[in-house]
Design a protein around this motif. Structure first.
Motif, short mmCIF file in Angstrom:
data_model
loop_
_atom_site.label_atom_id
_atom_site.label_comp_id
_atom_site.label_asym_id
_atom_site.label_seq_id
_atom_site.Cartn_x
_atom_site.Cartn_y
_atom_site.Cartn_z
N TYR A 139 12.77 0.76 -0.09
CA TYR A 139 13.33 -0.50 -0.57
C TYR A 139 12.50 -1.68 -0.06
O TYR A 139 12.18 -2.60 -0.81
CB TYR A 139 14.77 -0.67 -0.10
N PHE A 172 9.20 -1.79 -1.91
CA PHE A 172 9.35 -2.32 -3.27
C PHE A 172 9.60 -3.82 -3.25
O PHE A 172 9.12 -4.55 -4.12
CB PHE A 172 10.50 -1.61 -3.98
N ILE A 173 10.37 -4.29 -2.27
CA ILE A 173 10.61 -5.74 -2.14
C ILE A 173 9.29 -6.46 -1.87
O ILE A 173 8.99 -7.50 -2.46
CB ILE A 173 11.62 -6.01 -1.01
N ALA A 194 13.23 -7.30 -9.93
CA ALA A 194 13.01 -6.13 -9.09
C ALA A 194 13.30 -6.44 -7.62
O ALA A 194 13.95 -5.66 -6.92
CB ALA A 194 11.57 -5.64 -9.26
N ILE A 207 17.09 -6.69 -7.12
CA ILE A 207 17.77 -5.39 -7.15
C ILE A 207 17.52 -4.62 -5.86
O ILE A 207 18.46 -4.10 -5.23
CB ILE A 207 17.30 -4.56 -8.36
N PHE A 208 16.25 -4.54 -5.43
CA PHE A 208 15.94 -3.76 -4.24
C PHE A 208 16.46 -4.44 -2.97
O PHE A 208 16.81 -3.76 -2.00
CB PHE A 208 14.44 -3.50 -4.15
N LEU A 226 20.09 -3.42 -2.90
CA LEU A 226 20.22 -2.03 -2.48
C LEU A 226 19.94 -1.88 -0.97
O LEU A 226 20.62 -1.12 -0.28
CB LEU A 226 19.26 -1.15 -3.27
N TYR A 227 18.95 -2.64 -0.48
CA TYR A 227 18.63 -2.57 0.94
C TYR A 227 19.79 -3.07 1.79
O TYR A 227 20.20 -2.40 2.75
CB TYR A 227 17.38 -3.40 1.24
N GLU A 275 22.68 -0.65 1.70
CA GLU A 275 22.41 0.53 2.53
C GLU A 275 22.50 0.18 4.01
O GLU A 275 23.01 0.96 4.81
CB GLU A 275 21.03 1.07 2.19
#
Length: 235
Positions: A4, A7-8, A48, A51-52, A55-56, A59
């Motif tokens: 994550y 990707f960030i 993107a 979203i990531f 999600l990070y 989590e």
């Protein structure tokens, strides 16, 4: 979580490059035809990253909650219980042996919880349930046995035989649980543990003795084996 972050970072770099290109295109009329594509790419990069990042953080929140839960359960496992006049054990000693139900509140609450458990004594004992009555107001709960059925009274005494030791430590642990759950410090509560010692249920008010009998499998017979203790999801 590592991916994550990667990707960030990648999306942020792409967004920075796209933003730089957009500024250049807006400043140069000859590149006006590229603006739409650059904006599209910038939008994809921003989406993107968003979203990531979501999600990070989700989590990370779940990880922190799990660590807090494990820490609370570890603290609980180290608390002490009196079995009889000579024997004191940590809660962890009962893992795989008993499903504890901690009943915490003023003496009147604990007494009423005891009375409500009486019709379910045999079912609770068969399911390995043992109650930890934790009186929080300094008074004494009243456990009155009818003495009409010696064997049944013996099982009732066994169900309610445990007693917290080192009350200050129990009080600190209970206060922390209520604080984390957003429950008033004055509220009477119960917590039920699985055979493996993890918390499977809790709430404000009296323990749901009938639900415990209905939901928990007996500790003997066909239920004994590989999945012992996995009786309900962990809170």
């Amino acid at each position: 979580m590592f991916f994550y972050v990667a990707f960030i970072a990648s999306g942020s770099l792409g967004g920075f490059i796209a933003a730089t290109q957009l500024i250049g295109a807006l400043a140069n009329p000859s590149r006006a035809s590229q603006v739409a594509d650059i904006v599209k790419g910038l939008g994809i990069d921003i989406g993107a990253v968003s979203i990531f990042a979501f999600l990070y953080f989700r989590e990370n929140k779940a990880k922190n909650a799990q660590e807090a839960r494990l820490s609370r359960e570890e603290s609980l496992s180290n608390l002490r219980l009196r079995v009889d006049e000579k024997k004191i054990i940590p809660v962890s000693s009962l893992r795989g042996i008993a499903r504890l139900v901690i009943c915490a509140g003023p003496a009147s609450f604990v007494t009423e919880s005891f009375k409500r458990s009486l019709p379910f004594t045999e079912g609770l004992i068969d399911r390995g349930v043992l109650v930890v009555p934790f009186v929080t107001d300094g008074n004494s709960a009243s456990f009155e046995f009818e003495e009409s059925n010696e064997e049944l009274d013996k099982r009732r005494k066994r169900l309610w035989q445990l007693a917290p030791v080192y009350i200050t430590e129990w009080s600190e642990w209970l206060t922390e649980q209520k604080k984390l759950a957003g429950v008033s410090s004055e509220s009477p509560v119960y917590l039920s543990l699985r055979l493996d010692g993890r918390v499977r249920g809790s709430g404000v008010g009296y323990p749901p003795w009938n639900a415990l009998v209905a939901q928990l499998p007996p500790v003997k017979g066909i239920w004994t084996g590989l999945l012992d203790g996995m009786d309900g999801r962990v809170l």
